[in-house]
Design an enzyme around this catalytic site. Structure first.
Site, mmCIF file in Angstrom:
data_model
loop_
_atom_site.group_PDB
_atom_site.id
_atom_site.type_symbol
_atom_site.label_atom_id
_atom_site.label_comp_id
_atom_site.label_asym_id
_atom_site.label_seq_id
_atom_site.Cartn_x
_atom_site.Cartn_y
_atom_site.Cartn_z
ATOM 1 N N SER A 199 0.846 -1.190 0.000
ATOM 2 C CA SER A 199 0.000 0.000 0.000
ATOM 3 C C SER A 199 0.886 1.246 0.000
ATOM 4 O O SER A 199 1.982 1.232 0.576
ATOM 5 C CB SER A 199 -0.878 -0.030 1.256
ATOM 6 N N PRO A 200 0.455 2.325 -0.642
ATOM 7 C CA PRO A 200 1.308 3.521 -0.663
ATOM 8 C C PRO A 200 1.553 4.059 0.750
ATOM 9 O O PRO A 200 0.628 4.140 1.557
ATOM 10 C CB PRO A 200 0.490 4.517 -1.495
ATOM 11 N N CYS A 247 3.675 7.242 2.634
ATOM 12 C CA CYS A 247 4.553 8.411 2.688
ATOM 13 C C CYS A 247 5.750 8.105 3.562
ATOM 14 O O CYS A 247 5.604 7.543 4.651
ATOM 15 C CB CYS A 247 3.822 9.593 3.326
ATOM 16 N N ALA A 253 2.116 8.682 -1.996
ATOM 17 C CA ALA A 253 1.422 9.840 -2.549
ATOM 18 C C ALA A 253 2.466 10.845 -3.004
ATOM 19 O O ALA A 253 3.270 11.326 -2.202
ATOM 20 C CB ALA A 253 0.530 10.456 -1.468
ATOM 21 N N GLN A 296 1.321 6.697 -7.178
ATOM 22 C CA GLN A 296 0.087 7.304 -6.668
ATOM 23 C C GLN A 296 0.209 8.819 -6.823
ATOM 24 O O GLN A 296 1.013 9.446 -6.128
ATOM 25 C CB GLN A 296 -0.150 6.929 -5.204
ATOM 26 N N TYR A 355 -7.801 14.368 1.097
ATOM 27 C CA TYR A 355 -7.005 15.199 0.202
ATOM 28 C C TYR A 355 -7.939 15.785 -0.868
ATOM 29 O O TYR A 355 -9.154 15.666 -0.774
ATOM 30 C CB TYR A 355 -5.807 14.406 -0.336
ATOM 31 N N ARG A 385 -7.862 5.365 -5.596
ATOM 32 C CA ARG A 385 -8.094 5.074 -4.175
ATOM 33 C C ARG A 385 -9.136 6.047 -3.659
ATOM 34 O O ARG A 385 -8.977 7.256 -3.786
ATOM 35 C CB ARG A 385 -6.799 5.192 -3.362
#
Ligand SMILES: Cc1cc2nc3c(=O)[nH]c(=O)nc-3n(C[C@H](O)[C@H](O)[C@H](O)COP(=O)(O)O)c2cc1C
Length: 362
Positions: free
Chosen positions: A22-23, A25, A57, A99, A185, A233
Protein backbone atom coordinates in the site's frame (compact mmCIF):
# COMPACT_ATOMS: atom_id res chain seq x y z
CA UNK A 1 -11.57 -20.05 -7.18
CA UNK A 2 -8.88 -17.36 -7.02
CA UNK A 3 -6.43 -17.46 -4.14
CA UNK A 4 -3.67 -15.24 -2.73
CA UNK A 5 -0.94 -16.63 -4.95
CA UNK A 6 -2.87 -16.74 -8.18
CA UNK A 7 -1.80 -14.16 -10.80
CA UNK A 8 -4.14 -11.28 -11.58
CA UNK A 9 -4.33 -9.39 -14.87
CA UNK A 10 -5.66 -5.94 -15.65
CA UNK A 11 -5.35 -4.65 -19.22
CA UNK A 12 -1.95 -6.02 -20.32
CA UNK A 13 -0.33 -6.05 -16.88
CA UNK A 14 -0.16 -9.27 -14.87
CA UNK A 15 0.55 -9.35 -11.15
CA UNK A 16 2.36 -12.50 -10.01
CA UNK A 17 0.10 -12.77 -6.93
CA UNK A 18 -2.59 -10.72 -5.17
CA UNK A 19 -0.33 -8.97 -2.67
CA UNK A 20 0.47 -5.28 -2.95
CA UNK A 21 2.43 -2.74 -0.95
CA UNK A 22 0.00 0.00 0.00
CA UNK A 23 1.31 3.52 -0.66
CA UNK A 24 3.17 4.91 2.34
CA UNK A 25 4.55 8.41 2.69
CA UNK A 26 8.12 8.30 3.87
CA UNK A 27 8.48 12.04 4.54
CA UNK A 28 12.06 11.63 3.37
CA UNK A 29 12.36 13.75 0.23
CA UNK A 30 14.03 17.06 -0.53
CA UNK A 31 12.07 19.12 -3.05
CA UNK A 32 9.91 16.06 -3.66
CA UNK A 33 12.79 13.96 -4.99
CA UNK A 34 12.81 10.21 -4.39
CA UNK A 35 16.17 9.11 -3.02
CA UNK A 36 18.27 6.07 -2.16
CA UNK A 37 15.80 5.52 0.67
CA UNK A 38 12.89 5.11 -1.77
CA UNK A 39 14.90 2.70 -3.91
CA UNK A 40 15.66 0.51 -0.90
CA UNK A 41 12.23 0.88 0.74
CA UNK A 42 10.24 -0.02 -2.38
CA UNK A 43 12.90 -2.25 -3.90
CA UNK A 44 13.20 -4.48 -0.85
CA UNK A 45 9.46 -5.14 -0.83
CA UNK A 46 9.66 -6.15 -4.50
CA UNK A 47 12.50 -8.53 -3.53
CA UNK A 48 10.24 -9.78 -0.71
CA UNK A 49 7.67 -11.04 -3.20
CA UNK A 50 5.02 -8.30 -3.45
CA UNK A 51 3.34 -8.28 -6.85
CA UNK A 52 2.39 -4.61 -6.84
CA UNK A 53 4.56 -1.93 -5.25
CA UNK A 54 2.75 1.39 -4.99
CA UNK A 55 4.93 4.43 -4.43
CA UNK A 56 3.81 6.96 -1.87
CA UNK A 57 1.42 9.84 -2.55
CA UNK A 58 3.44 12.08 -4.85
CA UNK A 59 2.48 15.69 -5.26
CA UNK A 60 1.40 16.93 -8.68
CA UNK A 61 2.66 20.34 -7.57
CA UNK A 62 4.73 21.53 -4.59
CA UNK A 63 1.72 22.91 -2.70
CA UNK A 64 -0.03 19.58 -3.25
CA UNK A 65 2.40 17.84 -0.91
CA UNK A 66 1.21 16.91 2.57
CA UNK A 67 4.48 17.94 4.23
CA UNK A 68 7.58 19.75 2.95
CA UNK A 69 9.29 16.33 2.94
CA UNK A 70 6.74 14.47 0.81
CA UNK A 71 7.61 13.07 -2.60
CA UNK A 72 6.57 14.66 -5.87
CA UNK A 73 6.23 14.09 -9.60
CA UNK A 74 5.88 17.67 -10.80
CA UNK A 75 9.02 17.93 -12.95
CA UNK A 76 11.01 15.86 -15.41
CA UNK A 77 13.79 15.62 -12.84
CA UNK A 78 11.36 13.82 -10.51
CA UNK A 79 10.43 11.38 -13.29
CA UNK A 80 14.10 10.71 -13.94
CA UNK A 81 14.75 10.03 -10.25
CA UNK A 82 11.74 7.71 -10.00
CA UNK A 83 12.95 5.73 -13.04
CA UNK A 84 15.73 4.24 -10.91
CA UNK A 85 13.07 2.83 -8.59
CA UNK A 86 10.80 1.51 -11.34
CA UNK A 87 13.70 -0.18 -13.12
CA UNK A 88 14.72 -2.08 -9.99
CA UNK A 89 11.18 -3.02 -8.98
CA UNK A 90 10.52 -4.43 -12.47
CA UNK A 91 13.79 -6.36 -12.43
CA UNK A 92 12.45 -8.15 -9.35
CA UNK A 93 9.28 -9.24 -11.17
CA UNK A 94 7.00 -6.76 -9.42
CA UNK A 95 4.83 -4.06 -10.98
CA UNK A 96 5.74 -0.50 -9.95
CA UNK A 97 2.77 1.82 -9.39
CA UNK A 98 2.67 5.54 -8.82
CA UNK A 99 0.09 7.30 -6.67
CA UNK A 100 -0.47 10.85 -7.95
CA UNK A 101 -1.85 13.19 -5.35
CA UNK A 102 -2.83 16.66 -4.29
CA UNK A 103 -3.20 17.18 -0.55
CA UNK A 104 -5.67 20.08 -0.85
CA UNK A 105 -6.60 21.53 2.53
CA UNK A 106 -4.48 18.95 4.39
CA UNK A 107 -1.29 20.25 2.76
CA UNK A 108 1.35 22.20 4.71
CA UNK A 109 1.43 19.72 7.58
CA UNK A 110 4.22 18.61 9.88
CA UNK A 111 5.69 15.13 9.66
CA UNK A 112 3.72 12.68 11.87
CA UNK A 113 6.62 12.21 14.28
CA UNK A 114 6.83 16.01 14.67
CA UNK A 115 3.21 16.39 15.79
CA UNK A 116 0.01 16.19 13.81
CA UNK A 117 -0.47 19.84 12.92
CA UNK A 118 -0.30 22.51 10.24
CA UNK A 119 2.89 24.42 9.55
CA UNK A 120 2.94 28.19 9.48
CA UNK A 121 4.78 29.97 6.64
CA UNK A 122 7.76 30.66 8.92
CA UNK A 123 8.00 26.92 9.67
CA UNK A 124 8.23 26.06 5.97
CA UNK A 125 4.49 25.81 5.42
CA UNK A 126 2.33 27.33 2.68
CA UNK A 127 -1.24 28.36 1.96
CA UNK A 128 -3.37 25.31 1.08
CA UNK A 129 -6.24 25.26 -1.42
CA UNK A 130 -9.57 23.46 -1.36
CA UNK A 131 -13.16 23.45 -2.60
CA UNK A 132 -14.34 25.67 0.26
CA UNK A 133 -12.69 27.80 2.96
CA UNK A 134 -13.17 25.22 5.73
CA UNK A 135 -10.22 24.04 7.83
CA UNK A 136 -9.62 20.31 8.27
CA UNK A 137 -9.93 20.57 12.05
CA UNK A 138 -8.14 21.38 15.27
CA UNK A 139 -8.62 24.10 17.85
CA UNK A 140 -6.61 26.98 19.31
CA UNK A 141 -3.01 27.07 18.11
CA UNK A 142 -3.55 23.57 16.69
CA UNK A 143 -6.15 24.93 14.27
CA UNK A 144 -5.46 23.81 10.72
CA UNK A 145 -5.12 26.49 8.08
CA UNK A 146 -8.23 27.65 6.27
CA UNK A 147 -7.77 26.73 2.60
CA UNK A 148 -8.25 29.26 -0.16
CA UNK A 149 -11.38 28.45 -2.14
CA UNK A 150 -10.35 27.35 -5.64
CA UNK A 151 -11.70 29.21 -8.65
CA UNK A 152 -13.09 27.21 -11.57
CA UNK A 153 -9.94 28.12 -13.52
CA UNK A 154 -7.77 26.75 -10.69
CA UNK A 155 -9.81 23.54 -10.66
CA UNK A 156 -9.15 23.09 -14.39
CA UNK A 157 -5.46 23.90 -13.94
CA UNK A 158 -5.18 21.33 -11.12
CA UNK A 159 -6.79 18.67 -13.30
CA UNK A 160 -4.08 19.40 -15.89
CA UNK A 161 -1.41 18.98 -13.19
CA UNK A 162 -2.71 15.42 -12.69
CA UNK A 163 -2.48 14.89 -16.46
CA UNK A 164 1.13 16.14 -16.52
CA UNK A 165 1.91 13.89 -13.53
CA UNK A 166 0.42 10.91 -15.39
CA UNK A 167 2.65 11.60 -18.40
CA UNK A 168 5.69 11.86 -16.13
CA UNK A 169 4.72 8.63 -14.35
CA UNK A 170 4.76 6.93 -17.73
CA UNK A 171 8.13 8.47 -18.59
CA UNK A 172 9.42 7.25 -15.22
CA UNK A 173 8.53 3.65 -16.14
CA UNK A 174 5.52 3.12 -13.87
CA UNK A 175 3.18 0.44 -15.21
CA UNK A 176 0.19 1.16 -13.02
CA UNK A 177 -1.21 4.51 -11.98
CA UNK A 178 -3.34 5.28 -8.95
CA UNK A 179 -5.30 8.51 -8.50
CA UNK A 180 -5.31 9.50 -4.84
CA UNK A 181 -8.95 10.29 -4.26
CA UNK A 182 -8.99 9.38 -0.56
CA UNK A 183 -8.08 10.48 2.97
CA UNK A 184 -9.39 14.04 2.89
CA UNK A 185 -7.00 15.20 0.20
CA UNK A 186 -8.18 17.35 -2.69
CA UNK A 187 -10.49 15.02 -4.65
CA UNK A 188 -12.08 13.58 -1.50
CA UNK A 189 -12.59 17.08 -0.11
CA UNK A 190 -14.59 17.86 -3.26
CA UNK A 191 -16.83 14.78 -3.12
CA UNK A 192 -17.48 14.89 0.61
CA UNK A 193 -20.34 17.21 1.58
CA UNK A 194 -18.48 17.94 4.84
CA UNK A 195 -15.71 19.90 3.13
CA UNK A 196 -17.44 21.09 -0.03
CA UNK A 197 -20.02 23.87 0.40
CA UNK A 198 -19.72 25.28 -3.12
CA UNK A 199 -22.79 26.47 -4.96
CA UNK A 200 -21.32 26.26 -8.48
CA UNK A 201 -20.91 23.26 -10.81
CA UNK A 202 -18.38 21.70 -8.39
CA UNK A 203 -20.55 21.58 -5.26
CA UNK A 204 -23.99 20.72 -3.94
CA UNK A 205 -25.42 17.67 -5.72
CA UNK A 206 -23.63 14.31 -5.90
CA UNK A 207 -23.07 14.94 -9.59
CA UNK A 208 -21.36 18.25 -8.86
CA UNK A 209 -19.28 17.04 -5.91
CA UNK A 210 -17.78 14.18 -7.94
CA UNK A 211 -17.16 16.41 -10.96
CA UNK A 212 -13.51 17.16 -10.15
CA UNK A 213 -12.75 13.45 -9.61
CA UNK A 214 -14.56 12.47 -12.80
CA UNK A 215 -13.02 15.13 -15.01
CA UNK A 216 -9.56 14.35 -13.69
CA UNK A 217 -10.02 10.59 -14.26
CA UNK A 218 -11.21 11.22 -17.82
CA UNK A 219 -8.32 13.58 -18.62
CA UNK A 220 -5.74 11.22 -17.11
CA UNK A 221 -7.16 8.18 -18.91
CA UNK A 222 -6.79 10.08 -22.19
CA UNK A 223 -3.00 10.25 -21.76
CA UNK A 224 -2.37 7.05 -19.77
CA UNK A 225 -1.81 4.18 -22.26
CA UNK A 226 -4.66 1.82 -23.13
CA UNK A 227 -2.63 -1.21 -22.10
CA UNK A 228 -1.83 0.06 -18.59
CA UNK A 229 -4.15 -0.08 -15.58
CA UNK A 230 -5.56 3.03 -13.96
CA UNK A 231 -6.81 2.76 -10.37
CA UNK A 232 -8.39 5.22 -7.95
CA UNK A 233 -8.09 5.07 -4.17
CA UNK A 234 -11.26 6.36 -2.56
CA UNK A 235 -12.44 6.94 0.97
CA UNK A 236 -15.42 4.60 0.91
CA UNK A 237 -17.12 6.47 3.75
CA UNK A 238 -16.37 9.51 5.90
CA UNK A 239 -17.49 7.58 9.02
CA UNK A 240 -19.38 10.73 9.98
CA UNK A 241 -23.16 11.24 10.16
CA UNK A 242 -24.12 13.42 7.19
CA UNK A 243 -20.85 12.68 5.37
CA UNK A 244 -19.92 10.65 2.28
CA UNK A 245 -21.44 7.15 2.25
CA UNK A 246 -20.67 3.69 0.87
CA UNK A 247 -23.77 3.97 -1.33
CA UNK A 248 -22.24 7.06 -2.93
CA UNK A 249 -18.93 5.20 -3.31
CA UNK A 250 -20.66 2.42 -5.22
CA UNK A 251 -22.13 4.98 -7.61
CA UNK A 252 -18.80 6.83 -7.92
CA UNK A 253 -17.08 3.50 -8.67
CA UNK A 254 -19.61 2.73 -11.43
CA UNK A 255 -19.01 6.10 -13.02
CA UNK A 256 -15.22 5.93 -12.72
CA UNK A 257 -15.37 2.51 -14.34
CA UNK A 258 -17.25 4.01 -17.26
CA UNK A 259 -14.38 6.50 -17.66
CA UNK A 260 -11.84 3.69 -17.92
CA UNK A 261 -10.75 3.36 -14.29
CA UNK A 262 -9.91 -0.33 -13.90
CA UNK A 263 -9.76 -0.85 -10.16
CA UNK A 264 -11.08 0.88 -7.06
CA UNK A 265 -8.74 0.81 -4.07
CA UNK A 266 -11.16 0.94 -1.14
CA UNK A 267 -9.82 2.83 1.83
CA UNK A 268 -11.94 5.11 4.01
CA UNK A 269 -12.07 8.19 6.21
CA UNK A 270 -9.40 10.71 7.23
CA UNK A 271 -11.29 13.57 5.67
CA UNK A 272 -12.82 14.82 8.86
CA UNK A 273 -11.20 15.36 12.25
CA UNK A 274 -14.44 14.27 13.99
CA UNK A 275 -14.65 10.77 12.54
CA UNK A 276 -14.69 7.56 14.61
CA UNK A 277 -13.17 4.48 13.05
CA UNK A 278 -14.12 0.84 13.77
CA UNK A 279 -10.48 -0.20 13.41
CA UNK A 280 -9.84 -3.93 13.67
CA UNK A 281 -8.62 -6.77 11.46
CA UNK A 282 -9.85 -6.26 7.90
CA UNK A 283 -12.04 -3.34 8.96
CA UNK A 284 -12.40 -1.87 5.47
CA UNK A 285 -13.04 -5.18 3.68
CA UNK A 286 -16.87 -4.77 3.72
CA UNK A 287 -16.48 -1.56 1.69
CA UNK A 288 -14.46 -3.35 -0.96
CA UNK A 289 -16.92 -6.24 -0.98
CA UNK A 290 -19.86 -3.92 -1.67
CA UNK A 291 -18.07 -1.82 -4.30
CA UNK A 292 -16.84 -4.94 -6.10
CA UNK A 293 -20.23 -6.65 -6.07
CA UNK A 294 -22.50 -3.68 -6.68
CA UNK A 295 -20.39 -1.64 -9.10
CA UNK A 296 -18.97 -4.72 -10.85
CA UNK A 297 -15.44 -3.35 -10.75
CA UNK A 298 -12.22 -5.01 -9.51
CA UNK A 299 -11.14 -3.76 -6.08
CA UNK A 300 -8.23 -3.65 -3.71
CA UNK A 301 -8.78 -3.76 0.04
CA UNK A 302 -6.54 -2.46 2.78
CA UNK A 303 -6.49 -2.05 6.54
CA UNK A 304 -5.11 -4.31 9.26
CA UNK A 305 -4.45 -7.23 6.99
CA UNK A 306 -1.62 -9.08 8.69
CA UNK A 307 -2.21 -12.83 8.44
CA UNK A 308 -1.77 -15.09 5.42
CA UNK A 309 -5.04 -16.98 6.04
CA UNK A 310 -6.94 -13.71 6.47
CA UNK A 311 -5.58 -12.33 3.19
CA UNK A 312 -6.21 -15.61 1.34
CA UNK A 313 -9.79 -15.76 2.62
CA UNK A 314 -10.47 -12.23 1.34
CA UNK A 315 -9.42 -13.28 -2.17
CA UNK A 316 -11.11 -16.70 -2.08
CA UNK A 317 -14.43 -15.25 -0.94
CA UNK A 318 -14.38 -12.61 -3.68
CA UNK A 319 -14.29 -9.61 -1.36
CA UNK A 320 -11.39 -8.05 -3.28
CA UNK A 321 -9.08 -8.84 -6.18
CA UNK A 322 -5.94 -7.58 -4.43
CA UNK A 323 -4.96 -7.15 -0.78
CA UNK A 324 -2.74 -4.23 0.13
CA UNK A 325 -0.67 -4.17 3.27
CA UNK A 326 0.88 -1.05 4.72
CA UNK A 327 2.06 -1.32 8.36
CA UNK A 328 2.67 -5.06 8.20
CA UNK A 329 4.98 -4.58 5.22
CA UNK A 330 7.09 -2.25 7.37
CA UNK A 331 7.46 -5.02 9.94
CA UNK A 332 8.18 -7.66 7.35
CA UNK A 333 9.40 -6.86 3.85
CA UNK A 334 9.28 -10.62 3.16
CA UNK A 335 5.62 -10.97 4.13
CA UNK A 336 4.66 -12.70 0.83
CA UNK A 337 7.42 -15.29 1.31
CA UNK A 338 6.23 -15.98 4.86
CA UNK A 339 2.58 -16.02 3.74
CA UNK A 340 3.34 -18.64 1.06
CA UNK A 341 5.04 -20.80 3.69
CA UNK A 342 2.10 -20.37 6.10
CA UNK A 343 -0.37 -21.40 3.38
CA UNK A 344 1.79 -24.39 2.42
CA UNK A 345 2.42 -23.09 -1.08
CA UNK A 346 5.78 -24.41 -2.10
CA UNK A 347 7.96 -21.92 -3.95
CA UNK A 348 5.09 -19.41 -3.83
CA UNK A 349 7.56 -16.58 -4.08
CA UNK A 350 10.43 -16.68 -6.49
CA UNK A 351 13.35 -14.84 -4.96
CA UNK A 352 16.14 -13.11 -6.88
CA UNK A 353 18.64 -15.80 -7.97
CA UNK A 354 21.34 -14.99 -5.39
CA UNK A 355 18.68 -15.76 -2.71
CA UNK A 356 16.45 -18.24 -4.52
CA UNK A 357 18.75 -21.26 -4.67
CA UNK A 358 19.13 -20.99 -0.90
CA UNK A 359 15.58 -20.04 0.12
CA UNK A 360 13.70 -22.24 -2.34
CA UNK A 361 16.41 -24.84 -2.86
CA UNK A 362 16.66 -24.68 -6.60
C1 LIG B 1 3.51 5.53 7.23
C2 LIG B 1 2.25 5.52 6.43
C3 LIG B 1 2.14 6.34 5.31
C4 LIG B 1 1.00 6.32 4.52
N1 LIG B 1 0.96 7.05 3.35
C5 LIG B 1 -0.06 6.88 2.48
C6 LIG B 1 -0.01 7.42 1.16
O1 LIG B 1 0.99 8.01 0.74
N2 LIG B 1 -1.10 7.24 0.36
C7 LIG B 1 -2.20 6.53 0.78
O2 LIG B 1 -3.15 6.41 0.02
N3 LIG B 1 -2.25 5.97 2.01
C8 LIG B 1 -1.20 6.11 2.85
N4 LIG B 1 -1.21 5.46 4.07
C9 LIG B 1 -2.33 4.55 4.37
C10 LIG B 1 -1.96 3.12 4.00
O3 LIG B 1 -1.70 2.98 2.61
C11 LIG B 1 -3.05 2.14 4.43
O4 LIG B 1 -4.22 2.43 3.72
C12 LIG B 1 -3.32 2.17 5.93
O5 LIG B 1 -2.14 2.29 6.67
C13 LIG B 1 -4.07 0.96 6.39
O6 LIG B 1 -3.31 -0.21 6.14
P1 LIG B 1 -2.52 -1.02 7.32
O7 LIG B 1 -3.55 -1.29 8.39
O8 LIG B 1 -2.01 -2.24 6.65
O9 LIG B 1 -1.42 -0.12 7.81
C14 LIG B 1 -0.09 5.49 4.88
C15 LIG B 1 0.03 4.69 6.02
C16 LIG B 1 1.18 4.67 6.78
C17 LIG B 1 1.27 3.74 7.95
Amino acid sequence: MAHLFEPFSLRSVTLRNRIGVSPMCQYWSNDGMPSDWHLVHLGSRAVGGAALVIAEASGVEPRGRITPFCAGIWSDAHAEAWSRVTRFVKEQGAVPAMQIAHAGRKASASRPWEGDRHLKDEEGGWQPIGPSPIAFGGTGNRLWRVPTEMTVAEIAATRELFVAAARRSLAAGFEWLELHYAHGYLAHSFYSPLSNKRTDLYGGSFENRIRFAMETARAVRAVWPEEKPLAARISGTDWVEGGWTVDESVELARRLKSEGVDLIDCSSGFGSAGAHYPIGPGWQVPISERVRREAGVPTATVGMITEAKQADEIIRSGKADIVLLASEFLRDAYWPLHAAKALGIEKGVRMPLPYDYVVNGR
